[in-house]
Design an enzyme around this catalytic site. Structure first.
Site, short mmCIF file in Angstrom:
data_model
loop_
_atom_site.label_atom_id
_atom_site.label_comp_id
_atom_site.label_asym_id
_atom_site.label_seq_id
_atom_site.Cartn_x
_atom_site.Cartn_y
_atom_site.Cartn_z
CG PHE A 1 -1.74 1.29 1.27
CD1 PHE A 1 -1.34 2.33 2.09
CD2 PHE A 1 -2.87 1.48 0.47
CE1 PHE A 1 -2.03 3.53 2.13
CE2 PHE A 1 -3.57 2.68 0.50
CZ PHE A 1 -3.16 3.71 1.32
CG ASN A 2 2.87 2.63 3.54
OD1 ASN A 2 1.73 3.11 3.67
ND2 ASN A 2 3.53 2.09 4.55
CG HIS B 1 2.26 -3.89 8.10
ND1 HIS B 1 2.57 -4.97 7.31
CD2 HIS B 1 0.91 -3.81 8.12
CE1 HIS B 1 1.46 -5.51 6.84
NE2 HIS B 1 0.43 -4.82 7.31
CG ASP B 2 3.28 1.22 10.06
OD1 ASP B 2 2.17 1.76 10.09
OD2 ASP B 2 3.83 0.84 9.00
O1 RIB Z 1 0.91 -2.06 3.72
C1 RIB Z 1 0.98 -1.79 5.09
C2 RIB Z 1 1.29 -0.35 5.33
O2 RIB Z 1 0.28 0.48 4.77
C3 RIB Z 1 1.31 0.01 6.83
O3 RIB Z 1 2.17 1.08 7.04
C4 RIB Z 1 -0.11 0.42 7.07
O4 RIB Z 1 -0.21 1.27 8.21
C5 RIB Z 1 -0.40 1.18 5.81
O5 RIB Z 1 0.13 2.49 5.94
CA CA Z 2 1.25 3.10 8.14
#
Ligand code: RIB
Ligand code: CA
Length: 315
Positions: free
Chosen positions: A165-166, A239-240
Site C-alpha cells: 500500500f505505502n 507492520h509499522d
Molecule cells: O501495507 C501496510 C502499510 O500500509 C502500513 O504502514 C499500514 O499502516 C499502511 O500504511
Molecule cells: Ca502506516
C-alpha cells in the site's frame, strides 16, 4: 544516547503501535510526528496521531499535518482496512490539542535545522512528505542519518497483487527519495508478515493492568478482523513498529544490501518494489538495506515492554 527521530505516519492501527513504541523507549528521542494521507484521509490521520500521543501520555510531542495526496497520480486510501476513522475500534477521547499549523514539511525542517546531530527519518505511510521535504530543502540531506521506511516487499503486494500500500500510494515519492542517495532501509511485507498479532499476543495485551494495554488489544482486535476479511489472515501483521524496533534493537532484524527500485509505469505493477537480492542486475549496485528476517519473540518483547512502560507512567 537516544536516537533522534521524526516519525512520518498515516495512523492507522499499526502506526499507532509504532508511535507507542517510539514514545516508550529510552533509546528513541521522538522529536516530531508528521502525518500523511494513506490509511485514511489526512485530517483523520492527524486527529488519530494526536489521540494516540494522548494515549501514550506524550502530548508534548509536536504533530503537524502533511500531504493529503501523492506527488502525482490518484489518491489511494486504506479505510477498507482501518475503518471510517482510520483508527476504528476503541472509543478515544477527543485530542487534547490541535496540530501545529506550520505543516509537516516545515516542522520536519525546523527539527532538522535545530538538531545538533543528524536525525533519523522513519516513514510508515506513503513517502510523500519526505520527498516534498527533500524537494524544498535538499540542503537538509546532510542532516538526515537515514530513511527507514515500512513499505514495499521482496515478494507480493497487498493493496494490489504486486504493490504494497505505502509504495502504491506514492511510488514517485519513494523513487525521488531513492534518487537522493540517502541511506535507505526498507522494511517490507516480507518482513512485517512475520510480526503477527496472534491470539496469544492480544491476550497478553488484554491481560495488562493498564489502559494502554487494553486500548492496544482493542486496536489489534479491529485490525485482525480487517485482515481476516480482506486477506484471510488468522492474525494481523503489525507492520509499522518493526521500523522502530530495528532502531531500538539492531539485532531484531537481519538485513541484506540490495538494489531497490520502484515501478512507476507498470499497467498492473505500478508501486511494486523490485528488490535484487541476488545481484541479477550486474550494472546496478545496492542502494538500500532490505529487511529479511525478524526475531519474532524479541520484537514482541519490545512491544510488551513499551506498553507496560507507558501503562506504568499513566497509573
Ligand atoms: O501495507 C501496510 C502499510 O500500509 C502500513 O504502514 C499500514 O499502516 C499502511 O500504511
Ligand atoms: Ca502506516
Amino acid at each position: 544516547m537516544p536516537i533522534p527521530i521524526i516519525l512520518d505516519c498515516d495512523p492507522g492501527h499499526d502506526d499507532a503501535v509504532a508511535i507507542l513504541l517510539a514514545v516508550a523507549s529510552p533509546k528513541i528521542d521522538l522529536r516530531a510526528v508528521t502525518t500523511c494521507f494513506g490509511n485514511c484521509a489526512l485530517e483523520d490521520a492527524t486527529r488519530n496521531a494526536l489521540q494516540i500521543l494522548d494515549v501514550a501520555g506524550a502530548p508534548e510531542v509536536p504533530v503537524a499535518a502533511g500531504a493529503s495526496g501523492p506527488l502525482s497520480g490518484d489518491q489511494a486510501l486504506g479505510n477498507y482496512v482501518h475503518g471510517a476513522s482510520g483508527l476504528d475500534g476503541p472509543e478515544l477521547p477527543p485530542p487534547s490539542r490541535a496540530a501545529d499549523p506550520q505543516g509537516a514539511v516545515a516542522l520536519m525542517a525546523s527539527v532538522l535545522d535545530a538538531a545538533d546531530e543528524a536525525v533519523t527519518l522513519v516513514v510508515t505511510g506513503p513517502m510523500t512528505n519526505a520527498a516534498q521535504l527533500l524537494r524544498d530543502r535538499p540542503d537538509l540531506i546532510s542532516s538526515i542519518t537515514e530513511v527507514i521506511f515500512m513499505g514495499g516487499s521482496t515478494e507480493r503486494g497487498n493493496h494490489t497483487p504486486s504493490a504494497e500500500f505505502n509504495t502504491y500510494a506514492d511510488p514517485e515519492a519513494l523513487d525521488e527519495v531513492l534518487q537522493t542517495g540517502l541511506p535507505v532501509r526498507m522494511v517490507g511485507l516480507n518482513l512485517t508478515h512475520q510480526a503477527l498479532a496472534t491470539q496469544a499476543v492480544v491476550d497478553r495485551m488484554r491481560a495488562m493492568p493498564h489502559q494502554v494495554g487494553q486500548t492496544c488489544a482493542a486496536w489489534m482486535g479491529f485490525f485482525g478482523d480487517s485482515y481476516h476479511r480482506v486477506w484471510e489472515f488468522d492474525a494481523p501483521p503489525v507492520h509499522d513498529p518493526c521500523t522502530i524496533a530495528a532502531l531500538i534493537d539492531p539485532e531484531v532484524i537481519e538485513w541484506r544490501d540490495a538494489f531497490l527500485a520502484v515501478e512507476l509505469d507498470g499497467t498492473w505493477t505500478r508501486g511494486e518494489t523490485v528488490v535484487d537480492l541476488h545481484g541479477r542486475y550486474a550494472d546496478r549496485r545496492p542502494n538500500a538495506r532490505v529487511a529479511l528476517t525478524l526475531d519474532v519473540q524479541r520484537f514482541w518483547s519490545l512491544v510488551f515492554d513499551a506498553l507496560d512502560r507507558l501503562g506504568a507512567r499513566g497509573d
